[in-house]
Design an enzyme around this catalytic site. Structure first.
Site, PDB file in Angstrom:
ATOM      1  N   ASP A 159       0.842  -1.186   0.000  1.00  0.00           N
ATOM      2  CA  ASP A 159       0.000   0.000   0.000  1.00  0.00           C
ATOM      3  C   ASP A 159       0.890   1.252   0.000  1.00  0.00           C
ATOM      4  O   ASP A 159       1.861   1.321  -0.735  1.00  0.00           O
ATOM      5  CB  ASP A 159      -0.958  -0.057   1.193  1.00  0.00           C
ATOM      6  CG  ASP A 159      -2.073   0.958   1.138  1.00  0.00           C
ATOM      7  OD1 ASP A 159      -3.121   0.644   0.545  1.00  0.00           O
ATOM      8  OD2 ASP A 159      -1.895   2.074   1.675  1.00  0.00           O
ATOM      9  N   TRP A 160       0.578   2.258   0.832  1.00  0.00           N
ATOM     10  CA  TRP A 160       1.395   3.469   0.868  1.00  0.00           C
ATOM     11  C   TRP A 160       2.805   3.207   1.390  1.00  0.00           C
ATOM     12  O   TRP A 160       3.705   4.040   1.199  1.00  0.00           O
ATOM     13  CB  TRP A 160       0.711   4.547   1.708  1.00  0.00           C
ATOM     14  CG  TRP A 160      -0.066   5.500   0.854  1.00  0.00           C
ATOM     15  CD1 TRP A 160      -1.401   5.457   0.573  1.00  0.00           C
ATOM     16  CD2 TRP A 160       0.455   6.625   0.145  1.00  0.00           C
ATOM     17  NE1 TRP A 160      -1.742   6.481  -0.275  1.00  0.00           N
ATOM     18  CE2 TRP A 160      -0.633   7.214  -0.554  1.00  0.00           C
ATOM     19  CE3 TRP A 160       1.713   7.183   0.011  1.00  0.00           C
ATOM     20  CZ2 TRP A 160      -0.479   8.345  -1.351  1.00  0.00           C
ATOM     21  CZ3 TRP A 160       1.864   8.310  -0.785  1.00  0.00           C
ATOM     22  CH2 TRP A 160       0.780   8.873  -1.450  1.00  0.00           C
ATOM     23  N   HIS A 193      -6.417  -7.164   0.745  1.00  0.00           N
ATOM     24  CA  HIS A 193      -5.470  -6.062   0.583  1.00  0.00           C
ATOM     25  C   HIS A 193      -4.427  -6.060   1.686  1.00  0.00           C
ATOM     26  O   HIS A 193      -3.230  -5.914   1.417  1.00  0.00           O
ATOM     27  CB  HIS A 193      -6.235  -4.734   0.568  1.00  0.00           C
ATOM     28  CG  HIS A 193      -5.355  -3.548   0.355  1.00  0.00           C
ATOM     29  ND1 HIS A 193      -4.646  -3.336  -0.810  1.00  0.00           N
ATOM     30  CD2 HIS A 193      -5.071  -2.488   1.169  1.00  0.00           C
ATOM     31  CE1 HIS A 193      -3.963  -2.213  -0.722  1.00  0.00           C
ATOM     32  NE2 HIS A 193      -4.201  -1.681   0.471  1.00  0.00           N
ATOM     33  N   ASP A 218      -7.101  -9.050  -3.717  1.00  0.00           N
ATOM     34  CA  ASP A 218      -7.159  -7.611  -3.536  1.00  0.00           C
ATOM     35  C   ASP A 218      -7.719  -6.975  -4.806  1.00  0.00           C
ATOM     36  O   ASP A 218      -7.072  -6.988  -5.848  1.00  0.00           O
ATOM     37  CB  ASP A 218      -5.769  -7.050  -3.242  1.00  0.00           C
ATOM     38  CG  ASP A 218      -5.782  -5.547  -3.019  1.00  0.00           C
ATOM     39  OD1 ASP A 218      -6.888  -4.971  -2.906  1.00  0.00           O
ATOM     40  OD2 ASP A 218      -4.697  -4.954  -2.947  1.00  0.00           O
ATOM     41  N   TRP A 270     -15.407  11.908   1.370  1.00  0.00           N
ATOM     42  CA  TRP A 270     -16.738  12.428   1.607  1.00  0.00           C
ATOM     43  C   TRP A 270     -17.534  11.733   2.711  1.00  0.00           C
ATOM     44  O   TRP A 270     -18.494  12.302   3.230  1.00  0.00           O
ATOM     45  CB  TRP A 270     -17.556  12.357   0.309  1.00  0.00           C
ATOM     46  CG  TRP A 270     -16.965  13.136  -0.805  1.00  0.00           C
ATOM     47  CD1 TRP A 270     -16.428  12.660  -1.957  1.00  0.00           C
ATOM     48  CD2 TRP A 270     -16.840  14.570  -0.883  1.00  0.00           C
ATOM     49  NE1 TRP A 270     -15.968  13.681  -2.750  1.00  0.00           N
ATOM     50  CE2 TRP A 270     -16.222  14.874  -2.118  1.00  0.00           C
ATOM     51  CE3 TRP A 270     -17.210  15.625  -0.029  1.00  0.00           C
ATOM     52  CZ2 TRP A 270     -15.948  16.171  -2.518  1.00  0.00           C
ATOM     53  CZ3 TRP A 270     -16.936  16.931  -0.439  1.00  0.00           C
ATOM     54  CH2 TRP A 270     -16.317  17.191  -1.663  1.00  0.00           C
TER      55      TRP A 270
END
Length: 301
Positions: free
Chosen positions: A124-125, A278, A249, A170
């Site tokens: 991931d990041w 993931h 994933d 959001w």
């Protein structure tokens, strides 16, 4: 820059993360703010380093099942919390964060520790930041194990990611522990979910977690030129580079195809498919550890 620090008491109930905390302070070059970065540091100080980098919106707790086995194999394991996550400090405003800032912060931290002989294990990041560190300081790294991540350099966002990006921006609620649980195949228990929620006592601590998805450099993102420069390094990278993506994933499945064959160091490596979602560290930590040891061997051997 207003900086928040999660109270230690927020982590007191976590019973399955028996690692001593370590801290290193850095200074943000733009604001002059001091930022304390937390990291796990286990194993012999003179051993080769395995750098385990987490992603969004997790923290080093993600690697709790992997740290011990890699240390037992003879390595020094270092697992930091990115700024804005875990026990590291958290700038309070979304405008305090950027992709470039995260690379800059973690480079300063890594240089302060003067780490070398590093194998990067990332997801991931952890890959978006970690692979940029490799590209900027290739002399410090001896190998890479990549799972469920990458180094986007433009192009359209996958549909599953576009949905996640919109949700993070959001949605009125952002239940981090439950989000991570849904990103696994096995599902997490209540105590594990609570451990992932612990760094964020209230919504004011979640600025980094909220803004991160918008920084992924798909088409039109300001970071695309930096990504292309990083890819110039990997197009010549001949040190070991192993891909260990998962089979479940929806965002990164098949991502190994962007690396295998393009990066010289992927040749002859035992690339593998791990079983899970993931957050593969939760679903198949043994497989991820095996992939790391396939690249590094045993430090005691």
């Amino acid at each position: 820059m207003k900086v928040l620090r999660t109270p230690d008491a927020a982590f007191a109930a976590i019973s399955d993360f028996p690692f001593a905390p370590h801290y290193r302070e850095i200074i943000d070059a733009k604001s002059g703010a001091r930022l304390r970065i937390h990291f796990i540091d286990e194993g012999p100080r003179d051993a080769p380093v395995v750098l385990m980098m987490h992603g969004e919106p997790s923290w080093s707790y993600l690697y709790r099942h992997m740290i011990g086995p890699v240390v037992e194999a003879g390595f020094r394991v270092i697992a930091p919390d990115l700024v804005g996550f875990g026990k590291s400090d958290k700038p309070a405003a979304k405008s305090d964060y950027s992709y470039a800032a995260h690379v800059r912060w973690m480079r300063q931290w890594l240089e302060a520790l003067d780490l070398t002989r590093i194998t990067l294990a990332c997801q991931d990041w952890g890959s978006l930041v970690g692979l940029r560190l490799v590209a900027e300081m290739p002399e410090r790294f001896s190998g890479v194990v990549l799972s469920n991540g990458g180094l986007p350099e433009g192009g359209p966002a996958p549909r599953a990611f576009a949905i996640w990006r919109a949700f993070s921006k959001w949605s009125p609620l952002f239940p981090i522990g439950k989000i991570i649980s849904k990103g696994t195949k096995r599902g997490l228990g209540p105590q594990e979910i609570a451990a992932y929620d612990a760094p964020f006592p209230d919504a004011s601590y979640k600025a980094g977690a909220r803004i991160f998805p918008s920084f992924v450099p798909f088409e039109g993102n300001v970071a695309v030129p930096d990504q292309k420069r990083a890819w110039e390094v990997f197009d010549r990278w001949d040190k070991p580079f192993l891909c260990a993506f998962s089979d479940g994933d929806p965002i990164t499945r098949g991502g190994e195809s962007r690396w295998i064959g393009r990066v010289p160091g992927t040749a002859g490596q035992p690339h593998c498919t791990l079983r899970g979602g993931h957050f593969i560290q939760e679903d198949d930590p043994e497989g991820f550890v095996a992939a790391i040891l396939a690249v590094t061997g045993s430090a005691r051997g």
